[in-house]
Design a protein around this motif. Structure first.
Motif, PDB file in Angstrom:
ATOM      1  N   UNK A 113       5.490  32.272  -7.439  1.00  0.00           N
ATOM      2  CA  UNK A 113       5.583  31.922  -5.952  1.00  0.00           C
ATOM      3  C   UNK A 113       4.050  31.454  -5.347  1.00  0.00           C
ATOM      4  N   UNK A 114       3.289  31.383  -6.328  1.00  0.00           N
ATOM      5  CA  UNK A 114       1.966  30.665  -5.738  1.00  0.00           C
ATOM      6  C   UNK A 114       1.388  31.667  -4.783  1.00  0.00           C
ATOM      7  N   UNK A 115       1.267  33.029  -4.999  1.00  0.00           N
ATOM      8  CA  UNK A 115       0.907  33.949  -4.057  1.00  0.00           C
ATOM      9  C   UNK A 115      -0.814  33.998  -4.089  1.00  0.00           C
ATOM     10  N   UNK A 116      -1.495  34.214  -3.055  1.00  0.00           N
ATOM     11  CA  UNK A 116      -2.924  34.403  -2.962  1.00  0.00           C
ATOM     12  C   UNK A 116      -3.282  35.888  -3.292  1.00  0.00           C
ATOM     13  N   UNK A 117      -3.742  36.025  -4.386  1.00  0.00           N
ATOM     14  CA  UNK A 117      -4.334  37.688  -4.726  1.00  0.00           C
ATOM     15  C   UNK A 117      -5.588  37.628  -4.019  1.00  0.00           C
ATOM     16  N   UNK A 118      -5.766  38.847  -3.089  1.00  0.00           N
ATOM     17  CA  UNK A 118      -7.053  39.254  -2.772  1.00  0.00           C
ATOM     18  C   UNK A 118      -7.559  40.388  -3.595  1.00  0.00           C
ATOM     19  N   UNK A 119      -8.751  40.381  -4.030  1.00  0.00           N
ATOM     20  CA  UNK A 119      -9.465  41.357  -4.943  1.00  0.00           C
ATOM     21  C   UNK A 119     -10.353  42.111  -4.063  1.00  0.00           C
ATOM     22  N   UNK A 120     -10.117  43.552  -3.946  1.00  0.00           N
ATOM     23  CA  UNK A 120     -11.138  44.441  -3.235  1.00  0.00           C
ATOM     24  C   UNK A 120     -12.335  44.643  -3.795  1.00  0.00           C
ATOM     25  N   UNK A 121     -12.410  44.410  -5.225  1.00  0.00           N
ATOM     26  CA  UNK A 121     -13.757  45.036  -5.707  1.00  0.00           C
ATOM     27  C   UNK A 121     -14.557  43.797  -6.442  1.00  0.00           C
ATOM     28  N   UNK A 122     -13.985  42.628  -6.346  1.00  0.00           N
ATOM     29  CA  UNK A 122     -14.537  41.504  -7.245  1.00  0.00           C
ATOM     30  C   UNK A 122     -15.718  41.260  -6.959  1.00  0.00           C
TER      31      UNK A 122
END
Ligand SMILES: [Zn+2]
Length: 282
Positions: free
Chosen positions: A250-259
């Motif tokens: 579904x082409x979500x945007x994944x947000x990374x807390x520690x990247x």
């Protein structure tokens, strides 16, 4: 910044720190993970403390709070905590906000690098909620675990990060998956720790998923790259399999807390099943 439905959503950098690379990558050998992410002389990898700011006309919601400022020098040295570039206060100020403006704080879980900024020491030395006008939310199962952790994860749950919230009567416990505000869904993961909540914000066109410690960095996208810190690594594996499949489809945007490499990304699954990130700025 991205807009999803009525919400303006921004990544909020609150500081930098470093954790042991071996602990961060579990069974993955160092010659493999060290090609993907910077590592220092003490085997620690660069990490961010990246919170999420979600605003509409009624609310200013903060998701997680970084490490905060209550620990001693030894602690900050061990985890190489560095506030020279970013602090929560400065990042809020860049959006014209102060601690007083926060209406709600969603804590994904009570590990110190997520809940440390939830409380602070007042001028007279008392421990108080950092955001005086905010309600705080956590899963009841995570709070109960935090109150009785095992010897293996006790160092991650520091009582002064959450007991002052209980004493001030501002901590609301949630029991399971819920739509906490319209179109902001809290989902539950049990592999990293008990009662970790992730966020899925969607207007059906655009979906943003805040991974918290399910996928702490973009480097952790391959399924077996599971943290040694996780209490139940095989549960994490299955949770990642499910979430990343939905995210790719579904082409979500994944947000990374520690990247340290990117704040967010969309992903595709290639023939080996590994996820390849395309960076998205937040
Ligand atoms: Zn954690």
């Amino acid at each position: 910044m991205i807009q999803i439905g009525p919400y303006q959503i921004d990544a909020l950098e609150t500081g930098e720190f470093a954790l042991d690379g071996g602990a961060m990558f579990g069974v993955v050998p160092k010659p493999v993970w060290s090609r993907k992410i910077p590592v220092d002389a003490e085997n620690r990898i660069d990490m961010r403390l990246r919170c999420l700011l979600i605003r509409n006309k009624d609310r200013v919601v903060l998701v997680d709070t970084g490490i905060g400022h209550k620990e001693d020098e030894n602690f900050y040295t061990m985890f190489r905590v560095d506030y020279s570039r970013f602090t929560l206060e400065k990042s809020l100020a860049a959006h014209g906000l102060t601690f007083n403006d926060i209406t709600d704080v969603i804590l994904t879980h009570l590990h110190f690098d997520h809940a440390g900024g939830a409380t602070q020491r007042s001028a007279d030395g008392k421990l108080i909620p950092t955001f005086p006008n905010a309600k705080y939310y956590v899963q009841i199962s995570n709070l109960q675990w935090a109150e009785h952790p095992t010897e293996r994860d006790r160092a991650s749950y520091i009582p002064h990060n959450f007991v002052p919230l209980q004493e001030a009567g501002v901590l609301t416990t949630l029991d399971g998956v819920t739509e906490i505000f319209t179109d902001i869904h809290l989902e539950l993961c049990e592999g990293h720790t008990t009662g970790l909540q992730t966020l899925r914000i969607t207007d059906q066109k655009t979906t943003l998923y805040y991974c918290a410690d399910l996928v702490p960095t973009s480097v952790h996208l391959p399924l077996p790259w599971v943290m040694g810190y996780d209490l139940r690594p095989l549960v994490t594996l299955e949770e990642k399999r499910e979430v990343l499949a939905r995210a790719a489809k579904d082409k979500w945007i994944l947000a990374f807390e520690h990247c340290p490499l990117m704040a967010a990304a969309t992903i595709e699954l290639n023939s080996k099943g590994y996820a390849v990130p395309t960076a998205v700025s937040l």
